[in-house]
Design a protein around this motif. Structure first.
Motif, mmCIF file in Angstrom:
data_model
loop_
_atom_site.group_PDB
_atom_site.id
_atom_site.type_symbol
_atom_site.label_atom_id
_atom_site.label_comp_id
_atom_site.label_asym_id
_atom_site.label_seq_id
_atom_site.Cartn_x
_atom_site.Cartn_y
_atom_site.Cartn_z
ATOM 1 N N HIS A 8 0.824 -1.210 0.000
ATOM 2 C CA HIS A 8 0.000 0.000 0.000
ATOM 3 C C HIS A 8 0.864 1.268 0.000
ATOM 4 N N ALA A 9 2.008 1.228 0.647
ATOM 5 C CA ALA A 9 2.871 2.411 0.762
ATOM 6 C C ALA A 9 3.535 2.778 -0.561
ATOM 7 N N LEU A 10 3.652 1.838 -1.479
ATOM 8 C CA LEU A 10 4.352 2.100 -2.738
ATOM 9 C C LEU A 10 3.750 3.275 -3.504
ATOM 10 N N ARG A 11 2.454 3.369 -3.511
ATOM 11 C CA ARG A 11 1.768 4.460 -4.219
ATOM 12 C C ARG A 11 2.189 5.815 -3.658
ATOM 13 N N HIS A 12 2.288 5.905 -2.339
ATOM 14 C CA HIS A 12 2.662 7.162 -1.691
ATOM 15 C C HIS A 12 4.131 7.503 -1.956
ATOM 16 N N ILE A 13 4.981 6.494 -1.956
ATOM 17 C CA ILE A 13 6.400 6.713 -2.210
ATOM 18 C C ILE A 13 6.609 7.173 -3.651
ATOM 19 N N ARG A 14 5.898 6.586 -4.593
ATOM 20 C CA ARG A 14 5.993 7.035 -5.986
ATOM 21 C C ARG A 14 5.590 8.500 -6.111
ATOM 22 N N ARG A 15 4.556 8.903 -5.393
ATOM 23 C CA ARG A 15 4.104 10.299 -5.440
ATOM 24 C C ARG A 15 5.186 11.235 -4.889
ATOM 25 N N ILE A 16 5.871 10.821 -3.837
ATOM 26 C CA ILE A 16 6.953 11.632 -3.270
ATOM 27 C C ILE A 16 8.083 11.798 -4.283
ATOM 28 N N VAL A 17 8.463 10.715 -4.930
ATOM 29 C CA VAL A 17 9.519 10.767 -5.944
ATOM 30 C C VAL A 17 9.098 11.686 -7.087
ATOM 31 N N ARG A 18 7.880 11.532 -7.572
ATOM 32 C CA ARG A 18 7.357 12.366 -8.664
ATOM 33 C C ARG A 18 7.383 13.846 -8.268
ATOM 34 N N THR A 19 7.010 14.149 -7.039
ATOM 35 C CA THR A 19 7.001 15.528 -6.549
ATOM 36 C C THR A 19 8.409 16.116 -6.551
ATOM 37 N N HIS A 20 9.382 15.337 -6.070
ATOM 38 C CA HIS A 20 10.774 15.823 -6.092
ATOM 39 C C HIS A 20 11.229 16.107 -7.518
ATOM 40 N N LEU A 21 10.933 15.208 -8.424
ATOM 41 C CA LEU A 21 11.370 15.403 -9.808
ATOM 42 C C LEU A 21 10.732 16.632 -10.440
ATOM 43 N N ARG A 22 9.476 16.868 -10.135
ATOM 44 C CA ARG A 22 8.810 18.065 -10.660
ATOM 45 C C ARG A 22 9.468 19.327 -10.098
ATOM 46 N N ARG A 23 9.745 19.332 -8.793
ATOM 47 C CA ARG A 23 10.370 20.496 -8.169
ATOM 48 C C ARG A 23 11.772 20.747 -8.703
ATOM 49 N N TRP A 24 12.478 19.683 -9.060
ATOM 50 C CA TRP A 24 13.840 19.798 -9.570
ATOM 51 C C TRP A 24 13.885 20.044 -11.069
ATOM 52 N N GLY A 25 12.724 20.152 -11.707
ATOM 53 C CA GLY A 25 12.675 20.422 -13.132
ATOM 54 C C GLY A 25 13.022 19.226 -14.002
ATOM 55 N N MET A 26 12.765 18.018 -13.502
ATOM 56 C CA MET A 26 13.054 16.801 -14.263
ATOM 57 C C MET A 26 11.826 15.882 -14.339
ATOM 58 N N PRO A 27 10.665 16.427 -14.696
ATOM 59 C CA PRO A 27 9.463 15.579 -14.705
ATOM 60 C C PRO A 27 9.531 14.446 -15.722
ATOM 61 N N GLU A 28 10.387 14.596 -16.743
ATOM 62 C CA GLU A 28 10.507 13.548 -17.757
ATOM 63 C C GLU A 28 11.102 12.247 -17.200
ATOM 64 N N LEU A 29 11.698 12.311 -16.022
ATOM 65 C CA LEU A 29 12.253 11.110 -15.385
ATOM 66 C C LEU A 29 11.236 10.375 -14.523
ATOM 67 N N SER A 30 10.060 10.958 -14.340
ATOM 68 C CA SER A 30 9.084 10.408 -13.389
ATOM 69 C C SER A 30 8.679 8.976 -13.687
ATOM 70 N N ASP A 31 8.315 8.667 -14.918
ATOM 71 C CA ASP A 31 7.842 7.302 -15.216
ATOM 72 C C ASP A 31 8.908 6.266 -14.905
ATOM 73 N N ALA A 32 10.131 6.489 -15.385
ATOM 74 C CA ALA A 32 11.210 5.532 -15.141
ATOM 75 C C ALA A 32 11.555 5.469 -13.655
ATOM 76 N N ALA A 33 11.598 6.623 -12.989
ATOM 77 C CA ALA A 33 11.946 6.642 -11.566
ATOM 78 C C ALA A 33 10.898 5.923 -10.725
ATOM 79 N N GLU A 34 9.641 6.158 -11.008
ATOM 80 C CA GLU A 34 8.581 5.510 -10.242
ATOM 81 C C GLU A 34 8.600 3.995 -10.438
ATOM 82 N N LEU A 35 8.820 3.551 -11.665
ATOM 83 C CA LEU A 35 8.887 2.115 -11.933
ATOM 84 C C LEU A 35 10.099 1.495 -11.253
ATOM 85 N N ALA A 36 11.249 2.145 -11.348
ATOM 86 C CA ALA A 36 12.462 1.619 -10.723
ATOM 87 C C ALA A 36 12.337 1.578 -9.200
#
Length: 122
Positions: A8-36
């Protein structure tokens, strides 16, 4: 951050990673980062007896590095999954979607760290 990882926690952790990438200006890495991240944390759920890990998402020049440390001494070993196997493809997937990854035993002998890197624009 130290986490008690559950499916259940995986969904929340993916959202945290996605948020960091957006803030850092790297949203294009989100799909690969979330899957990895999901693949690495699924191994924590499966192999770390207590389900606890430390997760670090580090901004690097032109990309990110994600480190997941847990108390299991067993290093992950890539294997060739059979056509009908339900698991065994995670590390091959990790290798296919990241620029680099590895697993290293903790210097103090208390566990291991699995890390991966993703580069923006490539």
């Amino acid at each position: 951050m130290t986490l008690a990882v559950t499916p259940h926690a995986l969904r929340h952790i993916r959202r945290i990673v996605r948020t960091h990438l957006r803030r850092w200006g790297m949203p294009e890495l989100s799909d690969a980062a979330e899957l990895a991240v999901t693949e690495v944390l699924a191994n924590v759920i499966r192999h770390a007896a207590d389900g606890l890990c430390a997760l670090r998402v580090l901004r690097q020049d032109g990309g990110i590095r994600v480190e997941v440390s847990d108390g299991s001494l067993a290093l992950p070993v890539p294997r060739r999954a059979g056509e009908l196997d339900e698991d065994g493809r995670g590390l091959a997937l990790l290798g296919a979607i990241t620029h680099a990854w590895a697993a290293e035993p903790a210097a103090d002998g208390t566990g291991k760290t699995v890390w991966f890197e993703l580069k923006a624009g490539g």
